[in-house]
Enzyme design. Structure first.
Site, PDB file in Angstrom:
ATOM      1  N   SER A  26     -46.198  13.315  11.227  1.00  0.00           N
ATOM      2  CA  SER A  26     -47.249  14.159  10.644  1.00  0.00           C
ATOM      3  C   SER A  26     -48.285  14.545  11.696  1.00  0.00           C
ATOM      4  O   SER A  26     -48.739  15.694  11.742  1.00  0.00           O
ATOM      5  CB  SER A  26     -47.961  13.409   9.513  1.00  0.00           C
ATOM      6  OG  SER A  26     -47.084  13.194   8.441  1.00  0.00           O
ATOM      7  N   GLN A 171     -49.377  18.774   3.130  1.00  0.00           N
ATOM      8  CA  GLN A 171     -48.905  19.942   3.877  1.00  0.00           C
ATOM      9  C   GLN A 171     -49.649  21.187   3.427  1.00  0.00           C
ATOM     10  O   GLN A 171     -50.068  22.002   4.256  1.00  0.00           O
ATOM     11  CB  GLN A 171     -47.400  20.134   3.647  1.00  0.00           C
ATOM     12  CG  GLN A 171     -46.566  19.022   4.253  1.00  0.00           C
ATOM     13  CD  GLN A 171     -45.094  19.134   3.899  1.00  0.00           C
ATOM     14  OE1 GLN A 171     -44.693  19.966   3.087  1.00  0.00           O
ATOM     15  NE2 GLN A 171     -44.283  18.287   4.505  1.00  0.00           N
ATOM     16  N   ASP A 317     -43.472   8.899   1.218  1.00  0.00           N
ATOM     17  CA  ASP A 317     -42.289   8.848   2.095  1.00  0.00           C
ATOM     18  C   ASP A 317     -41.677   7.444   2.178  1.00  0.00           C
ATOM     19  O   ASP A 317     -40.566   7.278   2.690  1.00  0.00           O
ATOM     20  CB  ASP A 317     -42.650   9.334   3.503  1.00  0.00           C
ATOM     21  CG  ASP A 317     -42.951  10.831   3.518  1.00  0.00           C
ATOM     22  OD1 ASP A 317     -42.552  11.535   2.569  1.00  0.00           O
ATOM     23  OD2 ASP A 317     -43.598  11.291   4.475  1.00  0.00           O
TER      24      ASP A 317
HETATM   25  C1  S3P Z   1     -46.398  15.326   5.022  1.00  0.00           C
HETATM   26  C2  S3P Z   1     -46.779  15.247   3.710  1.00  0.00           C
HETATM   27  C3  S3P Z   1     -45.882  14.825   2.645  1.00  0.00           C
HETATM   28  C4  S3P Z   1     -44.696  14.067   3.182  1.00  0.00           C
HETATM   29  C5  S3P Z   1     -44.064  14.757   4.339  1.00  0.00           C
HETATM   30  C6  S3P Z   1     -45.060  14.946   5.469  1.00  0.00           C
HETATM   31  C7  S3P Z   1     -47.384  15.814   5.998  1.00  0.00           C
HETATM   32  O1  S3P Z   1     -45.413  15.959   1.959  1.00  0.00           O
HETATM   33  O2  S3P Z   1     -43.740  13.843   2.171  1.00  0.00           O
HETATM   34  O3  S3P Z   1     -42.973  13.987   4.834  1.00  0.00           O
HETATM   35  O4  S3P Z   1     -47.197  15.630   7.214  1.00  0.00           O
HETATM   36  O5  S3P Z   1     -48.381  16.390   5.568  1.00  0.00           O
HETATM   37  P1  S3P Z   1     -46.339  16.734   0.890  1.00  0.00           P
HETATM   38  O6  S3P Z   1     -47.591  17.078   1.558  1.00  0.00           O
HETATM   39  O7  S3P Z   1     -45.551  17.931   0.495  1.00  0.00           O
HETATM   40  O8  S3P Z   1     -46.515  15.765  -0.228  1.00  0.00           O
END
Ligand code: S3P
Length: 431
Positions: A26, A171, A317
């Site tokens: 991330s 995200q 995750d």
């Molecule tokens: C992430 C947010 C999560 C996660 C993904 C990475 C990120 O998704 O499941 O593996 O780096 O912001 P969502 O924001 O769609 O929940």
């Protein structure tokens, strides 16, 4: 059954030793994207080695951003400010939802059109969550049926919005805050429950002023970013596989150094502690707003857990691996409020249930989660990763406590977040 490589996993006696993990996925995505629109060279040590972050770097190159990787696995991104170059070809996001959703926020503010596409899994994933707010800000976005990729984004001058997010998604939050940099006025996003805050911390690290109050983050447009030098902390979502594996065995003693300890990401440690694992954290430090530390875990008999509401969002995750070890706990694991897992790289609720049953477990699949009784003994089996990295790795962990050997089909999916995972696991497994 997924084609591709097959990995054999033999039962283990315990999980012991010391590890340092590749940089958090991330954070790597966000530092790379912000480095691309900052002024000057951004130097990133311990950048994620996963294919997802390589997708982000590939897209940035197509957008005219120069970067190189030196011998030390340091990435240097030569940012030249907020204006990117119109791409001559589509931007290939591979398997990475993070790349597609967060880069869209930056592309919404560019004065050109671009196309973003992905692999079969990404092409099934929902994009309305970014299309709607980015269109409200002034971007024009077309998509395939059902708001799926590929996306065609025509960027331009944006106007700030206040956006209460209908889905809890870090995200989406990051995408809108990145778009906010290009907007006239102050953009604010409000999330229904707290999600990982790397977008906010990264924006501040690159010199942006960002305000946070409760579940709301606000950013004013027109701010210039400054390049940074950073060493990216180890990925705690990759650590989750080793922590859960260690927790399962009396006699395990595992140390993970330089690990990301951001409180919005470390909920698994609280859960494992409550389940009865012994965990200590040392050498806590802060780098660019992110907490980093060394974690030591000793395993034993573990109780079950119940995960719902804001815990589910914080653990999103890590749920596949927590569910994969659930049958070995004394009282079982219940997961609720996890509908989002159905639209990840695979339908992770269904994939976990199917593969646990293949190993002989009793599992109840719910619309928004799973109920897995404890006190179960599993047999070795042939697992299907369904092309999903976290499913491949979660079942490698479940396989360590099975009675016989297990084969993981589609094991190569692990490269999405952690190439070298199976070798690293072998390195700490005692037999
Ligand atoms: C992430 C947010 C999560 C996660 C993904 C990475 C990120 O998704 O499941 O593996 O780096 O912001 P969502 O924001 O769609 O929940």
């Amino acid at each position: 059954m997924a084609s591709g490589s097959v990995q054999l996993i033999r039962p283990a006696r315990n999980v012991s030793g010391s590890l340092r993990l590749p940089g958090d996925k991330s954070i790597s995505h966000r530092y790379a994207m912000l480095g691309a629109i900052a002024e000057g060279p951004t130097r990133l040590k311990n950048f994620s080695t996963g294919a997802d972050c390589a997708s982000t770097l590939g897209c940035l190159r197509t957008l005219g951003v120069a970067w190189d990787r030196n011998d030390d696995n340091e990435i240097v991104i030569r940012g030249e400010g907020p204006t990117l170059r119109a791409p001559a070809s589509p931007l290939d996001c591979g398997n990475s939802g993070s790349t597609m959703r967060m880069l869209s926020g930056i592309l919404a503010g560019q004065s050109f059109s671009s196309e973003l596409l992905g692999d079969t899994s990404l092409s099934r994933r929902p994009m309305a969550r970014i299309i709607e707010p980015l269109e409200q800000m002034g971007a024009k976005i077309s998509s395939a049926e059902g708001n799926r990729p590929p996306l065609r984004i025509t960027g331009g001058p944006l106007a700030a919005i206040h956006y209460p997010m209908p889905v809890a998604s870090a995200q989406v939050k990051s995408s809108l805050l990145f778009a906010g940099l290009f907007a006239r006025g102050e953009t604010s996003v409000e999330e229904p429950v707290r999600t990982r805050d790397h977008g906010e911390l990264a924006l501040r690290a690159f010199g942006a002023e960002l305000h946070r109050q409760g579940n709301q983050a606000r950013i004013a447009g027109g701010q210039q970013l400054r390049a940074i030098e950073a060493s990216i902390p180890g990925d705690i979502s990759s650590a989750a596989f080793f922590l859960c594996a260690a927790a399962l065995f009396p006699g395990s003693n595992l140390t993970i150094t330089d690990l990301l300890m951001n409180p919005t990401r470390a909920r698994l440690l609280d859960i494992l502690l409550a389940m009865g694992a012994r965990i200590s954290v040392a050498q806590l430090e802060e780098h660019h707003g992110e907490l980093v530390g060394t974690v030591e875990i000793e395993g034993g008999t573990v109780k079950g857990a119940s995960v719902a509401g804001s815990d589910t969002a914080a653990l999103i995750d890590e749920i596949p691996v927590l569910a994969a070890i659930a049958p070995y706990t004394s009282t079982g694991v219940e997961i609720r409020d996890a509908r989002e897992l159905r639209v990840k790289e695979s339908d992770r609720i269904a994939a976990v249930a199917r593969n646990l049953r293949t190993m002989g477990a009793r599992v109840e699949e719910l619309e928004d989660g799973l109920k897995i009784p404890g006190g179960q003994d599993l047999h070795g089996a042939e697992i299907d990763s369904e092309g999903d990295h976290r499913i491949a790795m979660a079942f490698a962990v479940a396989a360590l406590r099975a009675r016989e050997e297990t084969l993981i089909h589609g094991a190569e999916a692990a490269v999405i977040s952690y190439p070298g995972f199976f070798e690293a696991l072998e390195g700490v497994v005692a037999r």
